[in-house]
Design an enzyme around this catalytic site. Structure first.
Site, PDB file in Angstrom:
ATOM      1  N   ASN A 132       0.896  -1.241   0.028  1.00 36.58           N
ATOM      2  CA  ASN A 132       0.024  -0.086   0.006  1.00 36.58           C
ATOM      3  C   ASN A 132       0.876   1.301   0.122  1.00 36.58           C
ATOM      4  OD1 ASN A 132      -2.286  -1.606   0.259  1.00 36.58           O
ATOM      5  ND2 ASN A 132      -2.436  -1.556   2.047  1.00 36.58           N
ATOM      6  N   THR A 188       1.344   2.554  -0.987  1.00 38.26           N
ATOM      7  CA  THR A 188       2.184   3.259  -1.972  1.00 38.26           C
ATOM      8  C   THR A 188       1.460   4.470  -2.145  1.00 38.26           C
ATOM      9  OG1 THR A 188       2.997   1.431  -2.973  1.00 38.26           O
ATOM     10  CG2 THR A 188       3.407   3.255  -3.862  1.00 38.26           C
ATOM     11  N   ILE A 189       2.168   5.599  -2.219  1.00 38.54           N
ATOM     12  CA  ILE A 189       2.061   6.816  -2.799  1.00 38.54           C
ATOM     13  C   ILE A 189       2.566   7.272  -4.068  1.00 38.54           C
ATOM     14  CG2 ILE A 189       1.151   7.877  -0.453  1.00 38.54           C
ATOM     15  CD1 ILE A 189       4.311   9.649  -2.280  1.00 38.54           C
ATOM     16  N   SER A 210       7.031   4.158  -0.891  1.00 39.72           N
ATOM     17  CA  SER A 210       5.997   3.202  -0.337  1.00 39.72           C
ATOM     18  C   SER A 210       6.800   2.579   0.985  1.00 39.72           C
ATOM     19  CB  SER A 210       5.641   2.139  -1.601  1.00 39.72           C
ATOM     20  OG  SER A 210       5.064   1.083  -0.990  1.00 39.72           O
TER      21      SER A 210
END
Length: 562
Positions: free
Chosen positions: A375, A376-377, A394
């Site tokens: 789960n 990352t931006i 991330s």
């Protein structure tokens, strides 16, 4: 009054219902959430409105696109700590307007030097646990910040980290997405024994809820130390010693020596031409070249003729993805440990051979292709000088390993769980090795000029999302915002696949017709509806001297310019 009511009645009779309710006022596409954002001087698109505003502020102060990206990323580590932070890794592609070329940075960390494959074998482990100390690899984010800043930065690092420090001290309201993920994750809190994690992120054993003010003064102190002492303020001294002690106490292997030896690498982005557009990705240890493999295969099908959302569109896409992922399981890994046949894998000739395996009337059973060769931006920023950065960072899964060294204000990533404990493959575990990575930035050029900086966060949805966005823009003639708003689909299958006969499952968002789903089922696909697992898209396009920005309606973010 009576004549006005009569006029409205006539409008309702003469106008199709979809034109009044739910249909975009300009495009006619039912799924479009809003128009693109246009600006001349600079643009930022991130998954949090405040991060976008911070990036724009940095640009207005004379900062570069890279400066603004670092500032936004530092803030996101405060406001969205489950997804990213300084305990994770970073990759970037930068368009430098001065030299007229792309630069790639691989900021991924390595496995502990003293942790061996034999240790896992003795423990009887078939895979590395996704939570806990064994999944921790060296955090590459801060080192990558300073590499990027040293090459492309203009403002001082103290100016870039100042907004994040202020928000960490004063607090930031919890957004809808962070709260939703927290509710999903909440049941784990009842069994979690990690007191450092609970002390940092929970109140009365509860993760933050929407609208709560979340403060992280510990992270403010850590970021202040980095701003004053530079890269070494993180990788040596108090922070490194604290991480080492915590890892030892937790049963892990990461040491201060591992941290001190971290170094990002500048790499050459690689590309494939798709119908006249050069699509750029970073080479392994990431999964980016799978995007190029899929596009090369799909170029042989007339997707525009079949249309967006057709059974042919989804079938050919899924089969191309499955072929690429077979190769991913066999050939992708850290190039410092194995010769990765990148040139062969992304060649048109290889795609021609792989495409022959796809049947229009049935689901195939695939193996890796033969490649006999030694789960990352996500956020993107563009500045007034024409520089653009495609930037992804991330923790891997939500809150990474959940290992929180005391007093530092962040969790360590669990990227080490991406290693394969099966021997003999490029991604097989070894000490001081970079694991297979899911996070990938992307870029598109046209005739040697910058066109599009974009990304789609979300595990192995990233490769699929990149391809779907390119198809939406090129084959289905959508604009930048429409391309992100369009309903997505995701193929889930066993990974590593290695010739599995299980064709996996296509998961779809609402918006695809029953006729399409039925047609897919009739040729052997398993199809189901899903939600929340289709990634998050941000993009900036440069066209005729104007920046166009788009931000995913599935996220809390925004695109903004000036």
């Amino acid at each position: 009054m009576q004549s006005r009511s009569l006029f409205l009645s006539c409008i309702l009779i003469l106008t199709p219902v979809t034109a009044l309710f739910g249909q975009d006022r300009t495009s006619g596409r039912l799924f479009t959430s809003r128009s693109e954002v246009l600006a001349k001087h600079g643009m930022a698109a991130t998954s949090h409105p405040l991060a976008t505003q911070i990036a724009i502020d940095i640009l207005k102060k004379g900062g570069s696109a890279v400066d603004a990206a670092i500032a936004a990323n530092a803030f996101l580590g405060v406001a969205d700590p489950g997804m990213n932070g300084i305990g994770g890794d970073l990759f970037a592609i930068v368009w430098d307007a001065k030299t007229g070329r792309l630069y790639g940075l691989n900021g991924s960390g390595r496995s502990p030097e003293t942790l061996t494959a034999e240790y896992f074998a003795k423990k009887g482990l078939k895979k590395i646990p996704s939570k806990g100390p064994l999944a921790v690899s060296v955090p590459g984010c801060v080192d990558a910040w300073f590499e990027l800043h040293g090459k492309f930065g203009k403002l001082g690092m103290d100016q870039l980290l100042s907004p994040a420090i202020d928000y960490a001290r004063d607090g930031v309201p919890v957004t809808q997405e962070f709260a939703d993920l927290g509710r999903y994750f909440q049941p784990m809190m009842d069994t979690l024994r990690n007191s450092n994690f609970k002390a940092l992120y929970c109140v009365n054993n509860q993760l933050p809820r929407k609208g709560q003010i979340f403060k992280n003064p510990q992270l403010a102190v850590t970021l202040q130390r980095i701003s004053e002492e530079g890269r070494n303020g993180f990788y040596t001294g108090v922070i490194a010693e604290t991480i080492e002690k915590h890892m030892k106490d937790a049963g892990g292997f990461l040491t201060a020596k591992d941290l001190a030896s971290q170094h990002a690498e500048w790499v050459e982005p690689v590309s494939a031409n798709y119908r006249g557009y050069d699509v750029w990705e970073l080479p392994p240890n990431g999964q980016g070249i799978a995007v190029l493999q899929i596009l090369n295969i799909l170029e042989g099908f007339d997707l525009a003729k079949y249309g967006y959302g057709s059974a042919e569109h989804i079938h050919y896409f899924t089969e191309a993805k499955r072929l690429a992922f077979e190769d991913m399981a066999r050939y992708y890994g850290d190039p410092a440990f194995s010769a990765i046949p990148v040139k062969k894998l992304i060649s048109k000739e290889y795609a021609d051979e792989r495409r022959k395996l796809i049947r229009p009337d049935r689901v195939g059973t695939f193996q890796p292709g033969p490649v006999n060769e030694s789960n990352t931006i996500y956020l993107t920023v563009a500045d007034e000088a024409g520089n653009m950065v495609s930037f992804i960072q991330s923790n891997y899964s939500f809150f990474g390993s959940m290992e929180v060294p005391p007093g530092l204000g962040f969790c360590l990533q669990n990227r080490g769980s991406g290693f394969d404990l099966t021997t003999g493959f490029p991604n097989s575990y070894a000490p001081s090795k970079r694991p297979f990575h899911t996070i990938i930035p992307a870029f598109v050029t046209k005739d040697g000029k910058p066109l599009l900086s974009f990304g789609v966060m979300g595990g192995d949805m990233q490769t699929q999302g990149h391809v779907q966005l390119i198809l939406n823009l090129v084959d289905f003639a959508m604009n930048l915002q429409e391309a992100g708003d369009a309903p997505r689909f995701k193929h889930d299958g066993t990974f590593p696949t290695r010739g599995t006969v299980n064709p996996g499952e296509i998961r779809v968002e609402s918006g695809f017709s029953y006729e399409t789903i039925r047609a897919l089922m009739l040729i052997g696909h398993k199809v189901s509806y899903d939600y929340g697992n289709f990634g998050g898209y941000q993009a900036i396009m440069l066209k005729d001297g104007v920046y166009y920005g788009a931000s995913d309606s599935r996220k809390d973010g925004q695109a903004a310019g000036y």
